[in-house]
Design a protein around this motif. Structure first.
Motif, PDB file in Angstrom:
ATOM      1  N   ASP A 230     -45.489   6.862   4.447  1.00  0.00           N
ATOM      2  CA  ASP A 230     -45.057   7.894   5.390  1.00  0.00           C
ATOM      3  C   ASP A 230     -43.858   8.664   4.843  1.00  0.00           C
ATOM      4  OD1 ASP A 230     -47.038   6.972   7.034  1.00  0.00           O
ATOM      5  OD2 ASP A 230     -45.717   6.399   8.696  1.00  0.00           O
ATOM      6  N   ALA A 231     -42.916   7.935   4.241  1.00  0.00           N
ATOM      7  CA  ALA A 231     -41.718   8.578   3.708  1.00  0.00           C
ATOM      8  C   ALA A 231     -42.076   9.532   2.577  1.00  0.00           C
ATOM      9  CB  ALA A 231     -40.727   7.522   3.216  1.00  0.00           C
TER      10      ALA A 231
ATOM     11  N   THR B   3     -43.737  12.640   4.102  1.00  0.00           N
ATOM     12  CA  THR B   3     -42.727  13.455   4.776  1.00  0.00           C
ATOM     13  C   THR B   3     -41.887  14.231   3.774  1.00  0.00           C
ATOM     14  OG1 THR B   3     -42.637  11.911   6.648  1.00  0.00           O
ATOM     15  CG2 THR B   3     -40.746  13.375   6.333  1.00  0.00           C
ATOM     16  N   GLU B   4     -41.509  13.579   2.680  1.00  0.00           N
ATOM     17  CA  GLU B   4     -40.717  14.259   1.654  1.00  0.00           C
ATOM     18  C   GLU B   4     -41.502  15.420   1.035  1.00  0.00           C
ATOM     19  OE1 GLU B   4     -38.405  13.305  -2.584  1.00  0.00           O
ATOM     20  OE2 GLU B   4     -39.088  11.647  -1.294  1.00  0.00           O
TER      21      GLU B   4
END
Length: 324
Positions: free
Chosen positions: A84-85, A88-89
């Motif tokens: 997810d990170a 998102t980035e």
């Protein structure tokens, strides 16, 4: 948007060939595509195989250094290969620059328990095998769009139709776009039209189609076309840079994709492939610069869509059954 040129592009070598009396084929104006993107542009750019935030940062840095405009970034390993990170980035980095981010849905044929894709026939290719694979693609689509991804890459007609029905029903954002993978890309005008009606917003066709094939497609559909100007080896390794101007003339609206031949595959990407992924990311941008320089030398660099453009326009769709 750069205004399209009012004259035909200079054809490679034409003046020198004329000087020695060598005949060149006459261009037929009826071969030209009558279509454009909604913004009036005839072409956009795409950097494919950008497999994570670090590769994306490399592409953004190199595109700024070489002044390569980028409309779309696409990834091939799949939503499920990113945290997810990481997603998102990537979403935030692309949004800052008005670039469309396209992530692949999975699972698909080469990455499941089926053996047929490993035979000489290739089996069903990249398609989703069974209900669970279809459901996995749906799960990827939901997760990606919840994290802000606006474009999804698909390699199965059933997955495409299912995601389009979800978009129509509001289960996916109405602004989500669907891109058909080169691995199932249509090769005739009838199949191209079917993919459009199943929900495709742009369609990657194999890079070995002839110029006449592009004209045939444009007589039945205005859906944006994605094309590797240089294709990876597993898609044939074709290099068509000198044809870029004519490909735009015949195939508009068209995404010029800057792939890379003679390089190792990186799907599914992991840290063990880091140096290869970063090196190939840099070189894909450089290949883009080479193609754009050719367009400029031939007077064919006009007509590019404004940066930040992603609207495919109004396309034809099959009716969605009531109750969906």
């Amino acid at each position: 948007m750069t205004e399209p040129s009012l004259t035909l592009p200079r054809r490679p070598g034409l003046t020198a060939l004329d000087r020695i009396g060598h005949p060149s084929p006459v261009l037929d104006p009826d071969d030209a595509s009558p279509h454009t993107f909604p913004d009036g542009g005839t072409w956009r750019t795409e950097i494919p195989s950008v497999e994570g935030p670090e590769a994306l940062a490399t592409v953004l840095k190199e595109s700024a250094r070489l002044d390569v405009p980028v409309h779309r970034i696409s990834q091939g390993s799949g939503v499920w290969m990113l945290t997810d990170a990481e997603i998102t980035e990537m979403v935030e980095s692309c949004a800052e620059r008005g670039i469309e981010l396209c992530l692949f849905t999975g699972p698909r044929g080469t990455w499941d328990t089926g053996a047929a894709t490993r035979t000489d026939s290739g089996g069903a290719g990249l398609r989703a095998r069974g209900h669970d694979a279809l459901a996995g693609c749906v799960e990827d689509a939901l997760r990606a769009t919840e994290l802000g991804v606006t474009c999804l890459l698909v390699a199965d007609e059933g997955v495409l139709w299912t995601l389009h029905r979800m978009r129509t029903a509001g289960a996916l954002p109405a602004t989500t776009t669907f891109k058909v993978s080169a691995l199932i890309g249509p090769v005739n005008p009838a199949s191209y039209g079917v993919f459009e009606q199943l929900g495709a917003d742009s369609l990657n066709v194999p890079s070995d189609l002839s110029l006449d094939h592009f004209t045939e497609i444009r007589r039945v559909s205005r859906a944006p076309l994605d094309l590797y100007v240089e294709a990876p080896d597993d898609l044939g390794g074709y290099v068509r840079m000198y044809e870029a101007a004519e490909l735009i003339r015949r195939g508009a609206p068209l995404y010029l994709k800057f792939g890379l031949s003679r390089s190792p595959g990186i799907y599914p990407y992991g840290a063990q492939l880091r140096e290869t992924a970063l090196a190939t990311a840099r070189e894909r941008v450089r290949r883009g610069r080479l193609a754009l320089d050719l367009l400029a030398r031939h007077g064919a660099d006009g007509g590019m869509s404004p940066l930040g453009s992603r609207d495919p326009g109004v396309l034809r769709r099959f009716p969605v059954p009531e109750g969906d």
